[in-house]
Design an enzyme around this catalytic site. Structure first.
Site, PDB file in Angstrom:
ATOM      1  N   ASN A 362       0.830  -1.148   0.038  1.00 20.63           N
ATOM      2  CA  ASN A 362       0.022  -0.033  -0.116  1.00 20.63           C
ATOM      3  C   ASN A 362       1.030   0.848  -0.040  1.00 20.63           C
ATOM      4  O   ASN A 362       1.819   1.450   0.716  1.00 20.63           O
ATOM      5  CB  ASN A 362      -1.057  -0.096   1.336  1.00 20.63           C
ATOM      6  CG  ASN A 362      -1.915   1.377   1.228  1.00 20.63           C
ATOM      7  OD1 ASN A 362      -2.557   1.015   0.061  1.00 20.63           O
ATOM      8  ND2 ASN A 362      -1.188   1.777   2.042  1.00 20.63           N
ATOM      9  N   GLU A 363       0.413   2.102  -0.805  1.00 20.78           N
ATOM     10  CA  GLU A 363       1.208   3.725  -0.975  1.00 20.78           C
ATOM     11  C   GLU A 363       2.664   3.483  -0.702  1.00 20.78           C
ATOM     12  O   GLU A 363       3.537   4.255   0.155  1.00 20.78           O
ATOM     13  CB  GLU A 363       0.257   4.554  -0.083  1.00 20.78           C
ATOM     14  CG  GLU A 363      -0.537   4.171  -0.885  1.00 20.78           C
ATOM     15  CD  GLU A 363      -1.273   5.848  -0.467  1.00 20.78           C
ATOM     16  OE1 GLU A 363      -0.667   6.738   0.819  1.00 20.78           O
ATOM     17  OE2 GLU A 363      -2.583   6.661  -0.760  1.00 20.78           O
ATOM     18  N   ASN A 418      -5.061   4.978  -5.311  1.00 20.48           N
ATOM     19  CA  ASN A 418      -6.178   5.906  -3.672  1.00 20.48           C
ATOM     20  C   ASN A 418      -5.444   6.833  -4.379  1.00 20.48           C
ATOM     21  O   ASN A 418      -4.569   7.857  -4.281  1.00 20.48           O
ATOM     22  CB  ASN A 418      -4.500   5.621  -2.946  1.00 20.48           C
ATOM     23  CG  ASN A 418      -4.682   4.109  -1.945  1.00 20.48           C
ATOM     24  OD1 ASN A 418      -5.004   3.086  -1.897  1.00 20.48           O
ATOM     25  ND2 ASN A 418      -3.901   4.039  -0.990  1.00 20.48           N
ATOM     26  N   TYR A 424      -7.429  16.201   0.263  1.00 20.75           N
ATOM     27  CA  TYR A 424      -5.529  17.237   0.434  1.00 20.75           C
ATOM     28  C   TYR A 424      -5.609  17.793  -0.180  1.00 20.75           C
ATOM     29  O   TYR A 424      -4.757  18.271   0.436  1.00 20.75           O
ATOM     30  CB  TYR A 424      -5.025  15.275   0.530  1.00 20.75           C
ATOM     31  CG  TYR A 424      -4.914  14.590   2.245  1.00 20.75           C
ATOM     32  CD1 TYR A 424      -4.595  15.314   3.111  1.00 20.75           C
ATOM     33  CD2 TYR A 424      -5.155  13.173   1.935  1.00 20.75           C
ATOM     34  CE1 TYR A 424      -5.212  13.815   3.980  1.00 20.75           C
ATOM     35  CE2 TYR A 424      -5.257  12.641   2.701  1.00 20.75           C
ATOM     36  CZ  TYR A 424      -4.996  12.344   4.417  1.00 20.75           C
ATOM     37  OH  TYR A 424      -5.081  11.707   5.184  1.00 20.75           O
ATOM     38  N   TRP A 498     -12.538   4.885   1.737  1.00 19.45           N
ATOM     39  CA  TRP A 498     -11.678   4.618   3.406  1.00 19.45           C
ATOM     40  C   TRP A 498     -12.112   6.038   3.993  1.00 19.45           C
ATOM     41  O   TRP A 498     -12.165   7.462   3.397  1.00 19.45           O
ATOM     42  CB  TRP A 498     -10.340   5.002   2.610  1.00 19.45           C
ATOM     43  CG  TRP A 498      -9.137   5.648   3.634  1.00 19.45           C
ATOM     44  CD1 TRP A 498      -8.772   6.361   4.421  1.00 19.45           C
ATOM     45  CD2 TRP A 498      -8.473   4.364   4.081  1.00 19.45           C
ATOM     46  NE1 TRP A 498      -8.452   5.392   5.475  1.00 19.45           N
ATOM     47  CE2 TRP A 498      -7.710   4.773   5.523  1.00 19.45           C
ATOM     48  CE3 TRP A 498      -8.688   2.604   3.280  1.00 19.45           C
ATOM     49  CZ2 TRP A 498      -7.262   3.436   5.838  1.00 19.45           C
ATOM     50  CZ3 TRP A 498      -7.837   1.596   4.384  1.00 19.45           C
ATOM     51  CH2 TRP A 498      -7.542   1.812   4.999  1.00 19.45           C
ATOM     52  N   LYS A 519     -11.459   9.656   7.897  1.00 21.33           N
ATOM     53  CA  LYS A 519     -12.377   9.484   6.961  1.00 21.33           C
ATOM     54  C   LYS A 519     -13.956   8.628   7.434  1.00 21.33           C
ATOM     55  O   LYS A 519     -14.311   7.825   5.965  1.00 21.33           O
ATOM     56  CB  LYS A 519     -11.830   8.852   6.133  1.00 21.33           C
ATOM     57  CG  LYS A 519     -11.235  10.113   6.094  1.00 21.33           C
ATOM     58  CD  LYS A 519     -10.020   9.990   4.714  1.00 21.33           C
ATOM     59  CE  LYS A 519      -8.566  10.817   4.728  1.00 21.33           C
ATOM     60  NZ  LYS A 519      -7.878  11.002   6.092  1.00 21.33           N
TER      61      LYS A 519
END
Ligand code: GCB
Length: 727
Positions: A362-363, A418, A424, A498, A519
């Site tokens: 992930n990321e 994502n 953001y 998310w 979130k």
């Protein structure tokens, strides 16, 4: 026969980094606790990023009776992050990785035995996760059991295996299933039973099920059971499902030959006051909420979840993305840990029909360069998945700033991103553009939307919701846009909000709460469903008709006319104010009405037998308790476009326009240079990131400055300089 004893009570807990003998010696003075347990239930949820990360001991006496059997194994279903097991004074096991099951044989059994387990969640450069947006709760937070078996028994040690592996393959043409059952044991023969047929084999049997009853997602999650038995009496079993599916670059996800878009949410395994030490009732409650929402898929992020929860997904037809905690920052020394975590995940979860993909990471490029070591790590993981499981594709969740032509995207079978445009940074439409561009550029690649979301604290409200204001209204608007974006792009193989629930990230301190990522569509305590929850429920839950009035907590309103929004899965909604009909609207999901306010009012939404009521009040002054950050509130509203001379540049021009003019470019560069000095990390990542610069080019300078936290005076200052330059 195998005897399973759950070791729930009679543990002593010592939060100290002490030698094993000392822990045993002073165990009586320890705190009496029951499992599951975490030592970070409070300090891991209160902000400050200062929760205890170190060693703690769990000590317990075991009687001979509890260990009765020819052989006894200790099973630990989750010790975060590492564990050292001591039995009667000897160290018998070391395990790295906090989310999987591991077992160890207990020998040297006496009348009375001492079990001492040191668990450690300290920093490390080899065990994942180390850098991520959630609390790494330390503890023995899942069940610990003793499994007593005869001498001849199924394998228990290797990667925490359940002892049998069931592979059902359905022929789409005939609907028949061929079910291969492999077992591991130390006996001569095994009896395997599937669908009423028993075969006696050395270790592997193949069964034929004509016209198999398919596991058909939420519509019909039918489960079969495979049972395996040895002459000694030891037995294991697994439920399995017969289904086939594919991910198509154009058609998205197809289950059993039919279009079945995966639309759902992600879940973390923690809750308020308990941390990750959940019991079965917590898991069941979460699943009830998933069902109420009507989601058909879950991304179980960012690590292996409890077996009980995968079981619930099997039973309820929820398609699952399962993954390991290889996240945010690649560690050169962490390769073995990622491979072990993946081996354990696949070994332990293989039989669950709910699982449809294995997530590699992930990321991972968020805080690491795409270098050869990182690529190699991903290739090894990908090969491992294919080697262990030829039936499921691999994927990974990429961070928005990863260039779409990065070689890493060629490693997994299918891709996912994502994106947080509209939260953001950036605008909501940039999500649409991103997928349109990607799909046009790579029409033969399968792409999904692995994360998107916006924080909301149900205490905050606004009639003019803005990005980053933490209001329930902005979160709802954000999801209205994203829901529509997704609807219009059926090629997205899966989409996951998310997150379903707010969760602990002790490093966070924002939106009026300490230590929480907000979130969630539902609050951390599972008690409050935010408005955005009802939007998705209206879209996904076709069974339970309802009307939901939004912004119920936004009672005091300083406006003559207010907008009342209703989310519903009915076709028409009628609104009443103080018993008087305001109007009836037909539509889909979202229904809005303008209502004139004069004093205290009762608002009621009705559709057939469904109704929802709320009270709102006309006030003279805005209720400040609804605003999270008053300074931000001002910046949002103060800037008036009319002030500017349109012949000259202003902060309302885009970053791209300002870079295209030599004079304004110089102003921007000077400003950036100042930022580099003040916030080296962020500015540096902007400079080296073409994807980010492209995205920023489309944004106005005003929104960039606001996102960067520049105050009102700072924005005015930049604007004054730009107004001095003619276009
Ligand atoms: C992400 C991460 C997730 C975070 C989320 C957020 O991209 O994968 O772990 O919690 O963003 O809320 O920022």
């Amino acid at each position: 026969m195998r005897k399973i004893t759950v070791l729930r009570d009679n543990w002593k807990f010592l939060k100290a980094d002490i030698p094993a003998e000392t822990a045993v010696q002073y165990a009586a003075q320890g705190e009496s606790i029951t499992l599951p347990h975490t030592w970070n239930a409070v300090d891991g949820q209160d902000g400050g990023n200062d929760y205890y990360r170190g060693t703690a001991w769990y000590v317990r006496t075991l009687t001979k009776e509890e260990l009765a059997g020819e052989k006894a194994y200790l099973e630990i279903n989750g010790a975060n992050h590492t564990a050292d097991v001591w039995f009667n004074g000897a160290k018998i096991c070391h395990h790295e990785g906090g989310y999987s099951t591991f077992r160890v044989e207990l020998t040297d059994i006496r009348e009375e035995n001492t079990l001492a387990i040191a668990v450690n969640n300290a920093d490390s450069d080899r065990v994942y996760p180390q850098k991520a947006d959630f609390t790494f709760y330390g503890g023995l937070y899942r069940e610990v059991r003793i499994i007593a078996v005869p001498n001849e028994h199924f394998e228990l040690i290797k990667d925490g295996t359940p002892g049998l592996k069931v592979t059902p393959v359905v022929d789409p043409k005939t609907g028949d299933a061929e079910v291969t059952v492999e077992t591991w044991h130390n006996a001569d023969h095994v009896e395997i039973t599937v669908n009423g047929e028993t075969q006696c084999v050395e270790n592997k049997a193949v069964f034929h099920i004509p016209h198999a009853h398919l596991w058909d997602g939420v519509n019909d999650p039918y489960l079969y059971t495979a049972e395996a038995k040895l002459a000694s009496g030891d037995a294991v079993s697994a439920r399995f499902g017969c289904r086939y599916y594919e991910c198509d670059p154009e058609k998205g996800f197809l289950l059993n030959g039919k279009s079945y878009p995966l639309r759902g949410v992600s879940r973390h395994q923690d809750r308020k006051g308990k941390g990750n030490a959940l019991d079965i009732a917590d898991h069941r409650e979460d699943m009830e909420i998933v069902k109420e929402l009507g989601a058909n898929t879950l991304r179980l992020a960012h690590y292996q979840h409890a077996q009980e929860f995968y079981d619930l997904c099997d039973e309820n037809g929820i398609a699952v993305w399962a993954e390991i905690p290889y996240i945010t920052m690649h560690m050169t020394n962490g390769r073995e840990n990622t491979l072990q975590a993946m081996r354990e995940l696949i070994t332990q979860c293989y039989n669950h029909p709910s699982i449809v993909v294995w997530g590699l990471s992930n990321e991972i490029t968020a805080a690491s360069a795409v270098n050869e070591d990182l690529l190699e790590n991903h290739r090894l993981l990908n090969d491992l998945c294919h080697h262990m499981d030829s039936t499921r594709p691999t994927t990974m969740a990429n961070v928005f700033m990863l260039e779409t032509d990065s070689p890493i995207l060629e490693i997994p079978d299918i891709n996912s991103y994502n994106l947080y445009f509209g939260w953001y940074l950036g605008d909501l439409e940039q999500n649409d553009e991103f997928f349109d561009d990607y799909h046009a550029k790579y029409p033969n690649r399968v792409i999904g939307f692995s994360e998107y979301g916006a924080d909301a604290n149900p205490a905050y409200h606004s009639s003019n919701p803005q990005r980053s204001d933490y209001t329930e209204e902005y979160q709802a608007l954000y999801h209205e846009h994203l829901w529509k974006m997704i609807e219009e792009r059926p090629y997205l193989w899966a989409t996951h909000v998310w997150n379903l629930f707010d969760f602990a990230a002790d490093g966070r301190d924002e939106g009026g709460k300490h230590g929480e990522n907000q979130k969630g569509l539902v609050t951390f305590d599972r008690k409050y469903r935010k408005d955005a929850f009802w939007l998705y429920k209206a879209a996904w839950n076709k069974k339970d008709a309802f009307v939901h009035l939004c912004s119920k907590n936004y009672v005091n309103r300083a406006e003559d006319t207010t907008m009342i929004k209703v989310y519903s899965n009915c076709d028409t909604v009628t609104l009443y104010q103080d018993g008087k009909e305001i109007g009836t609207k037909s539509g889909h999901l979202v229904f809005t009405f303008d209502v004139t306010l004069t004093g205290e009012h009762e608002i009621c939404a009705v559709s057939g037998a469904c109704r929802d009521t709320m009270h709102i009040v006309r006030v003279q002054q805005p209720d400040e308790s609804y605003i999270f950050n008053k300074a931000l509130g001002q910046v949002t509203n103060w800037f008036d476009a009319e002030e500017n001379d349109p012949a000259c540049f202003s902060v309302e021009d885009t970053y791209g326009e300002l870079l295209a003019n030599e004079q304004t470019k110089a102003v921007i560069e000077a400003m950036m240079a100042k930022n580099v000095a003040e916030r080296g990390d962020v500015a540096q990542s902007v400079k080296n990131n073409p994807a980010l610069i492209r995205m920023m080019s489309r944004m106005t300078m005003l929104s960039l400055l606001k996102q960067g936290g520049t105050d009102e005076e700072g924005i005015r200052q930049v604007n004054r300089i730009l107004q001095g330059i003619r276009k």
